[in-house]
Design an enzyme around this catalytic site. Structure first.
Site, PDB file in Angstrom:
ATOM      1  N   GLU A 182       0.805  -1.222   0.000  1.00 31.93           N
ATOM      2  CA  GLU A 182       0.000   0.000   0.000  1.00 31.93           C
ATOM      3  C   GLU A 182       0.841   1.275   0.000  1.00 31.93           C
ATOM      4  O   GLU A 182       0.322   2.362  -0.281  1.00 31.93           O
ATOM      5  CB  GLU A 182      -0.910   0.024   1.235  1.00 31.93           C
ATOM      6  N   GLU A 197       8.188 -21.962   6.129  1.00 29.84           N
ATOM      7  CA  GLU A 197       8.592 -21.093   7.225  1.00 29.84           C
ATOM      8  C   GLU A 197       9.709 -21.698   8.065  1.00 29.84           C
ATOM      9  O   GLU A 197      10.290 -21.023   8.904  1.00 29.84           O
ATOM     10  CB  GLU A 197       7.397 -20.756   8.111  1.00 29.84           C
TER      11      GLU A 197
END
Length: 294
Positions: free
Chosen positions: A81, A112
């Site tokens: 954003e 992960e």
């Protein structure tokens, strides 16, 4: 809080499956709202993280993000954003997400735990001295995130660690630890809920404060936005008209003279030439308020 607090049983978990729809939704919402209260206690750390990030970005460095799973998705949402909201170039806010683009379509747990993936992602992001890395992990023990944090620190980067468990490894190694003490989840261990909500809110606050301190927000307006769609083109014109006090037509004409850049267009609408507006903003360090009072 213990090292397993995000895996503990929430008081509202017992019998949760037997609640009515309305009761279940109310219980979940109450837990989300409770998780958000943890963010306020982190204000001092967020202020410190924002100040460091502003210094880094002003100096031409990177404010990078790193995470896996739900924490990585919170990091992704914030990093993507910043270009549209504050005009910060995407190459200045790289994201290191365990599993890369493929994991965005199908999250898998194994990535992960892979330290080699973390090292490759860190190298590709080009992180080094003078950068800051925002590392997120609900448990504070995610291997991918810890490897990024340790090796980025070894390269001279500042580490801001976001975790939801006090005393966790990520907070211990971070230069700026951000504890979001959200505790247990109603759906036990589902840290995409309260923990992730607090992480996203904390990142919202941090990046918004960075935008303000860089001069990209004026009276609550996004004055450094990149107008790359119809909605943002319309927003840019409204911002120029509102701040400069001119008509919509004059605002659009000013934007046409500045290539769609909002800050200089505001000054042009106030009577400056594009060259004068550019010089005024350079002198003010990009802060519109100072340029307007010259």
């Amino acid at each position: 809080m213990t090292a397993q607090s995000t895996e503990a049983r929430h008081p509202a978990s017992a019998g949760f499956h037997a609640l009515t729809d309305a009761q279940a939704l109310s219980t979940l919402l109450d837990a989300q709202m409770s998780a958000l209260t943890a963010v306020r206690a982190a204000f001092p750390a967020l202020e410190q993280a924002a100040a460091r990030s502003v210094d880094v970005l002003r100096a031409g460095g990177k404010m990078a993000y790193a995470g896996a799973g739900s924490s990585g998705l919170m990091a992704l949402a914030d990093s993507l954003e910043l270009a549209g909201t504050f005009g910060i170039a995407p190459d200045r806010t790289p994201l290191m997400f365990a599993g890369g683009a493929a994991a965005l379509l199908h999250l898998t747990g194994a990535v992960e735990d892979d330290p080699d993936l973390a090292r490759v992602d860190l190298a590709q992001a080009g992180i080094g001295a003078g950068d800051v890395v925002l590392c997120l992990s609900a448990s504070g023990t995610t291997p991918y995130t810890l490897v990024v944090a340790r090796e980025a620190a070894a390269r001279g980067a500042t580490i801001v660690g976001f975790a939801n468990v006090a005393g966790s490894a990520l907070l211990d190694l971070a230069d700026i630890p951000v504890l979001l003490d959200t505790g247990a989840e109603v759906v036990s261990g589902s840290t995409r809920m309260g923990a992730a909500t607090a992480q996203k809110a904390a990142l919202n606050l941090l990046s918004a404060l960075v935008g303000v301190r860089l001069g990209h927000v004026h009276d609550g307006y996004m004055v450094n936005l990149i107008a790359d769609n119809a909605k943002l083109v319309d927003r840019a014109a409204r911002i120029v008209a509102d701040i400069s006090g001119v008509s919509r037509a004059m605002a659009e004409a000013a934007l046409a003279q500045t290539g769609g850049a909002v800050k200089p267009a505001i000054l042009v609408a106030r009577g400056q030439s594009p060259a004068e507006a550019k010089a005024a903003l350079a002198e003010s360090g990009g802060h519109l308020s100072a340029a307007l009072t010259r």
